[in-house]
Design a protein around this motif. Structure first.
Motif, short mmCIF file in Angstrom:
data_model
loop_
_atom_site.label_atom_id
_atom_site.label_comp_id
_atom_site.label_asym_id
_atom_site.label_seq_id
_atom_site.Cartn_x
_atom_site.Cartn_y
_atom_site.Cartn_z
N GLN A 1 0.94 -1.36 -0.39
CA GLN A 1 0.26 -0.17 0.49
C GLN A 1 0.48 1.08 -0.19
N LEU A 2 1.95 1.34 0.93
CA LEU A 2 3.01 2.07 1.03
C LEU A 2 3.79 2.35 -0.69
N ILE B 1 0.10 4.95 -1.54
CA ILE B 1 0.44 6.58 -0.63
C ILE B 1 1.32 7.17 -1.67
N LEU C 1 0.87 10.90 -2.98
CA LEU C 1 1.69 11.57 -2.56
C LEU C 1 2.22 12.81 -3.90
#
Length: 310
Positions: free
Chosen positions: A47-48, A52, A56
């Motif tokens: 997920q990061l 995410i 960003l």
């Protein structure tokens, strides 16, 4: 006495272990926590890295600028001010929100009788067959189903050919909002029916029987007992329909003719016109924020306690 012997010490009603039992239990809990963390780490890293992180970058890109058709990292607010002060952006935003909300309401209302019948009226064998057929629709490409509606709605298509046989003038549906809504319903209806069916089927049958024993009519039982008890599933089904419709590009483009444009079409136009990715990123971030707001609001409504409104 052996030093490993555990002597329970009684304090009131509780029994407190002594010796080495407590440290062993602590170590077991620590190992369990590490094991759970190990299982959770891969999806967290995924997920990061793939949600995410790109999100960003997308937010940062809204402040970049385009010079000589090239992206230039910047901290300018020009992209936001340009779009948020433009009437065409707000026209597209309001139209997208309205048509997605309309499609979600229509999908929820039209699916409800089908879901109720599948959950409460048909035999288990027929229920399994219907659920299988609903799932099979996801195996068919959504663009293919959309092109099939073009064949039906075109001026010389199936619908107008049938109307001509009974002497009715051709009607224009293709490249209209009505055709866009039909495309959204094609996308969302199978999922809405499935969610509603599972929600209604999970309601305790004893509640329904109790309502009948207290003299409630069939309609009153549905609207005061069954549907409120399945509230969470019904709201989530409509929310999924709104989310899918709000971000869809295919139906507005192929069935709606991109007139008026939705936010997804506006996003594509910003990329095509001058390769302006930062302005497209502004549209994308606006869509994400809108969907987050709607989803969080619907979740709060779905899981609100009955006495919270008092």
């Amino acid at each position: 006495m052996n030093s490993r012997t555990v002597i329970p010490v009684t304090t009131g009603d509780a029994v407190v272990p002594t010796g080495h039992a407590a440290p062993r239990r602590t170590r077991r809990r620590a190992r369990g926590a590490r094991f759970a963390l190990g299982l959770a780490l891969p999806p967290l890293v995924w997920q990061l890295a793939f949600f995410i992180g790109p999100l960003l970058v997308l937010v940062a890109m809204t402040f970049w600028s385009v010079k000589m058709f090239r992206l230039t990292p910047d901290l300018a607010l020009g992209n936001w001010t340009h779009l948020l002060s433009s009437s065409f952006f707000w026209d597209a935003y309001l139209y997208t929100f309205w048509v997605a909300a309309l499609s979600a309401v229509l999908a929820s209302v039209l699916a409800l009788p089908v879901s109720y019948a599948l959950a409460r009226k048909v035999s288990p064998r027929l229920q399994r067959l219907a659920i299988l057929l609903l799932i099979v629709t996801f195996f068919t490409s959504y663009p293919v189903r959309t092109y099939a509606w073009q064949i039906v709605f075109s001026p010389s298509g199936i619908l107008n050919s049938l109307l001509a046989l009974i002497g009715v003038e051709p009607i224009l549906i293709l490249n209209t909002t009505s055709a866009t809504v039909v495309g959204f319903l094609t996308l969302t209806m199978p999922l809405v029916i499935l969610i509603q069916t599972f929600a209604i089927a999970s309601v305790d049958q004893r509640l329904i029987e109790a309502a009948y024993n207290l003299g409630c009519s069939h309609g009153r039982t549905l609207f005061t007992v069954l549907f409120p008890s399945a509230r969470i599933g019904l709201i989530l089904a409509g929310t999924f329909a709104f989310v899918l419709s709000f971000g869809d590009y295919i139906s507005p483009a192929l069935l709606g003719g991109s007139r008026p444009p939705t936010l997804s079409i506006l996003l594509t136009d910003q990329v095509k016109s001058g390769n302006h990715w930062p302005r497209a990123a502004v549209v994308a971030v606006t869509m994400i924020l809108t969907l987050l707001t709607v989803v969080l609001g619907m979740l709060a409504l779905a899981y609100r306690k009955k006495g919270a409104a008092a």
